[in-house]
Design a protein around this motif. Structure first.
Motif, PDB file in Angstrom:
ATOM      1  N   HIS A  11       0.829  -1.202   0.000  1.00 13.83           N
ATOM      2  CA  HIS A  11       0.000   0.000   0.000  1.00 13.83           C
ATOM      3  C   HIS A  11       0.872   1.264   0.000  1.00 13.83           C
ATOM      4  O   HIS A  11       0.593   2.214  -0.735  1.00 13.83           O
ATOM      5  N   ARG A  12       1.946   1.265   0.806  1.00 16.73           N
ATOM      6  CA  ARG A  12       2.844   2.424   0.867  1.00 16.73           C
ATOM      7  C   ARG A  12       3.514   2.690  -0.473  1.00 16.73           C
ATOM      8  O   ARG A  12       3.738   3.835  -0.843  1.00 16.73           O
ATOM      9  N   LEU A  13       3.856   1.630  -1.193  1.00 19.44           N
ATOM     10  CA  LEU A  13       4.598   1.775  -2.446  1.00 19.44           C
ATOM     11  C   LEU A  13       3.706   1.886  -3.676  1.00 19.44           C
ATOM     12  O   LEU A  13       4.203   2.164  -4.769  1.00 19.44           O
ATOM     13  N   GLN A  14       2.402   1.700  -3.508  1.00 15.32           N
ATOM     14  CA  GLN A  14       1.482   1.766  -4.644  1.00 15.32           C
ATOM     15  C   GLN A  14       1.558   3.149  -5.290  1.00 15.32           C
ATOM     16  O   GLN A  14       1.465   4.172  -4.616  1.00 15.32           O
ATOM     17  N   GLY A  15       1.764   3.169  -6.583  1.00 15.68           N
ATOM     18  CA  GLY A  15       1.837   4.425  -7.319  1.00 15.68           C
ATOM     19  C   GLY A  15       3.216   5.036  -7.385  1.00 15.68           C
ATOM     20  O   GLY A  15       3.456   5.927  -8.191  1.00 15.68           O
ATOM     21  N   ILE A  16       4.149   4.571  -6.533  1.00 11.20           N
ATOM     22  CA  ILE A  16       5.502   5.127  -6.581  1.00 11.20           C
ATOM     23  C   ILE A  16       6.555   4.071  -6.917  1.00 11.20           C
ATOM     24  O   ILE A  16       7.730   4.381  -7.031  1.00 11.20           O
ATOM     25  N   PHE A  17       6.129   2.830  -7.075  1.00  6.86           N
ATOM     26  CA  PHE A  17       7.042   1.752  -7.440  1.00  6.86           C
ATOM     27  C   PHE A  17       6.358   0.885  -8.484  1.00  6.86           C
ATOM     28  O   PHE A  17       5.173   0.563  -8.367  1.00  6.86           O
ATOM     29  N   ALA A  18       7.095   0.523  -9.525  1.00  9.75           N
ATOM     30  CA  ALA A  18       6.581  -0.395 -10.538  1.00  9.75           C
ATOM     31  C   ALA A  18       7.692  -1.384 -10.865  1.00  9.75           C
ATOM     32  O   ALA A  18       8.772  -0.978 -11.298  1.00  9.75           O
ATOM     33  N   ALA A  19       7.449  -2.666 -10.620  1.00  7.42           N
ATOM     34  CA  ALA A  19       8.451  -3.683 -10.951  1.00  7.42           C
ATOM     35  C   ALA A  19       8.731  -3.666 -12.447  1.00  7.42           C
ATOM     36  O   ALA A  19       9.854  -3.876 -12.890  1.00  7.42           O
ATOM     37  N   SER A  20       7.694  -3.398 -13.234  1.00  4.52           N
ATOM     38  CA  SER A  20       7.824  -3.186 -14.671  1.00  4.52           C
ATOM     39  C   SER A  20       7.001  -1.956 -15.014  1.00  4.52           C
ATOM     40  O   SER A  20       5.787  -1.929 -14.806  1.00  4.52           O
ATOM     41  N   LEU A  21       7.649  -0.941 -15.548  1.00  6.77           N
ATOM     42  CA  LEU A  21       6.958   0.307 -15.855  1.00  6.77           C
ATOM     43  C   LEU A  21       6.206   0.242 -17.173  1.00  6.77           C
ATOM     44  O   LEU A  21       5.313   1.052 -17.414  1.00  6.77           O
ATOM     45  N   ALA A  22       6.516  -0.734 -18.028  1.00 10.01           N
ATOM     46  CA  ALA A  22       5.937  -0.812 -19.371  1.00 10.01           C
ATOM     47  C   ALA A  22       4.429  -0.595 -19.359  1.00 10.01           C
ATOM     48  O   ALA A  22       3.687  -1.354 -18.753  1.00 10.01           O
ATOM     49  N   GLY A  23       4.011   0.486 -19.998  1.00 15.65           N
ATOM     50  CA  GLY A  23       2.593   0.796 -20.108  1.00 15.65           C
ATOM     51  C   GLY A  23       1.992   1.392 -18.850  1.00 15.65           C
ATOM     52  O   GLY A  23       0.808   1.684 -18.804  1.00 15.65           O
ATOM     53  N   ALA A  24       2.795   1.591 -17.819  1.00 13.45           N
ATOM     54  CA  ALA A  24       2.279   2.100 -16.544  1.00 13.45           C
ATOM     55  C   ALA A  24       2.786   3.514 -16.296  1.00 13.45           C
ATOM     56  O   ALA A  24       3.670   4.011 -16.978  1.00 13.45           O
ATOM     57  N   THR A  25       2.208   4.139 -15.301  1.00 10.51           N
ATOM     58  CA  THR A  25       2.597   5.478 -14.871  1.00 10.51           C
ATOM     59  C   THR A  25       2.788   5.447 -13.368  1.00 10.51           C
ATOM     60  O   THR A  25       1.993   4.835 -12.659  1.00 10.51           O
ATOM     61  N   ILE A  26       3.846   6.097 -12.884  1.00 10.28           N
ATOM     62  CA  ILE A  26       4.031   6.218 -11.438  1.00 10.28           C
ATOM     63  C   ILE A  26       4.258   7.687 -11.088  1.00 10.28           C
ATOM     64  O   ILE A  26       4.801   8.454 -11.884  1.00 10.28           O
ATOM     65  N   GLY A  27       3.801   8.056  -9.905  1.00  6.63           N
ATOM     66  CA  GLY A  27       3.995   9.406  -9.409  1.00  6.63           C
ATOM     67  C   GLY A  27       3.510   9.476  -7.970  1.00  6.63           C
ATOM     68  O   GLY A  27       2.444   8.942  -7.650  1.00  6.63           O
ATOM     69  N   ALA A  28       4.270  10.098  -7.114  1.00  5.52           N
ATOM     70  CA  ALA A  28       3.891  10.216  -5.712  1.00  5.52           C
ATOM     71  C   ALA A  28       2.699  11.155  -5.568  1.00  5.52           C
ATOM     72  O   ALA A  28       2.621  12.177  -6.246  1.00  5.52           O
ATOM     73  N   SER A  29       1.789  10.815  -4.689  1.00  2.00           N
ATOM     74  CA  SER A  29       0.655  11.681  -4.399  1.00  2.00           C
ATOM     75  C   SER A  29       1.170  13.031  -3.915  1.00  2.00           C
ATOM     76  O   SER A  29       1.968  13.106  -2.992  1.00  2.00           O
ATOM     77  N   GLY A  30       0.768  14.094  -4.582  1.00  2.37           N
ATOM     78  CA  GLY A  30       1.235  15.419  -4.226  1.00  2.37           C
ATOM     79  C   GLY A  30       2.636  15.733  -4.728  1.00  2.37           C
ATOM     80  O   GLY A  30       3.171  16.794  -4.450  1.00  2.37           O
ATOM     81  N   GLY A  31       3.225  14.804  -5.486  1.00  2.10           N
ATOM     82  CA  GLY A  31       4.586  14.993  -5.996  1.00  2.10           C
ATOM     83  C   GLY A  31       4.623  15.935  -7.191  1.00  2.10           C
ATOM     84  O   GLY A  31       3.601  16.412  -7.674  1.00  2.10           O
ATOM     85  N   SER A  32       5.825  16.188  -7.676  1.00  2.00           N
ATOM     86  CA  SER A  32       5.993  17.131  -8.780  1.00  2.00           C
ATOM     87  C   SER A  32       6.339  16.476 -10.103  1.00  2.00           C
ATOM     88  O   SER A  32       6.421  17.168 -11.119  1.00  2.00           O
ATOM     89  N   ILE A  33       6.557  15.148 -10.117  1.00  2.04           N
ATOM     90  CA  ILE A  33       6.825  14.462 -11.387  1.00  2.04           C
ATOM     91  C   ILE A  33       5.999  13.190 -11.487  1.00  2.04           C
ATOM     92  O   ILE A  33       5.628  12.579 -10.483  1.00  2.04           O
ATOM     93  N   VAL A  34       5.738  12.825 -12.727  1.00  5.03           N
ATOM     94  CA  VAL A  34       5.091  11.560 -13.060  1.00  5.03           C
ATOM     95  C   VAL A  34       5.960  10.933 -14.145  1.00  5.03           C
ATOM     96  O   VAL A  34       6.442  11.626 -15.046  1.00  5.03           O
TER      97      VAL A  34
END
Length: 149
Positions: A11-34
């Motif tokens: 749950h803590r890492l959801q959205g900020i970690f991707a074992a494989s980024l292919a086709g996915a998007t990650i970005g910290a809630s309230g962060g400045s980059i995606v």
């Protein structure tokens, strides 16, 4: 995610970690980059099949890092061909568009702000993409469509 199953950790890492980024998007809630990894199957030059219309983001920078293939990015008046391992940044307020100039696929990482990510999501959710709906959607995210090059 690696290691033993730990629901709290996941749950803590959801959205900020991707074992494989292919086709996915990650970005910290309230962060400045995606960060997103995307691909395009191939198009060519005659005429180019633009992935996005010529546009500007009034307040946001955007960057691409090419993993495989070649991506062409128009930065202002210049067309920059970016081969695998290369990168390009488009500063806020700079007209730009991009396309795959080859018949072969391209894979690239797009580094953007949450506002640009929101714009892309909103464009994909449009029930109908007309010049007016696309233009209105860009405007809602402090960006402007300048037309197709």
């Amino acid at each position: 995610m690696t290691g033993a199953a730990d629901p709290q950790r996941e749950h803590r890492l959801q959205g900020i970690f991707a074992a494989s980024l292919a086709g996915a998007t990650i970005g910290a809630s309230g962060g400045s980059i995606v960060v997103a990894e995307w691909s395009d199957p191939g198009g060519g030059w005659d005429p180019p099949r633009y992935i996005a219309p010529l546009h500007i983001h009034r307040c946001d920078d955007e960057a691409w890092y090419v993993l495989e293939g070649t991506l062409c990015v128009r930065v202002g008046d210049d067309d920059v061909e970016v081969a695998a391992g290369g990168a390009v940044i488009v500063p806020a307020g700079t007209p730009h568009t991009f396309w795959n100039p080859r018949a072969q696929p391209v894979r690239y990482v797009l580094i953007m702000t949450p506002r640009i990510s929101g714009l892309i999501d909103a464009l994909h959710e449009l029930p109908e993409r007309t010049p007016q709906t696309v233009s209105d959607t860009f405007a809602a995210f402090e960006s402007d469509v300048l037309g197709w090059p």
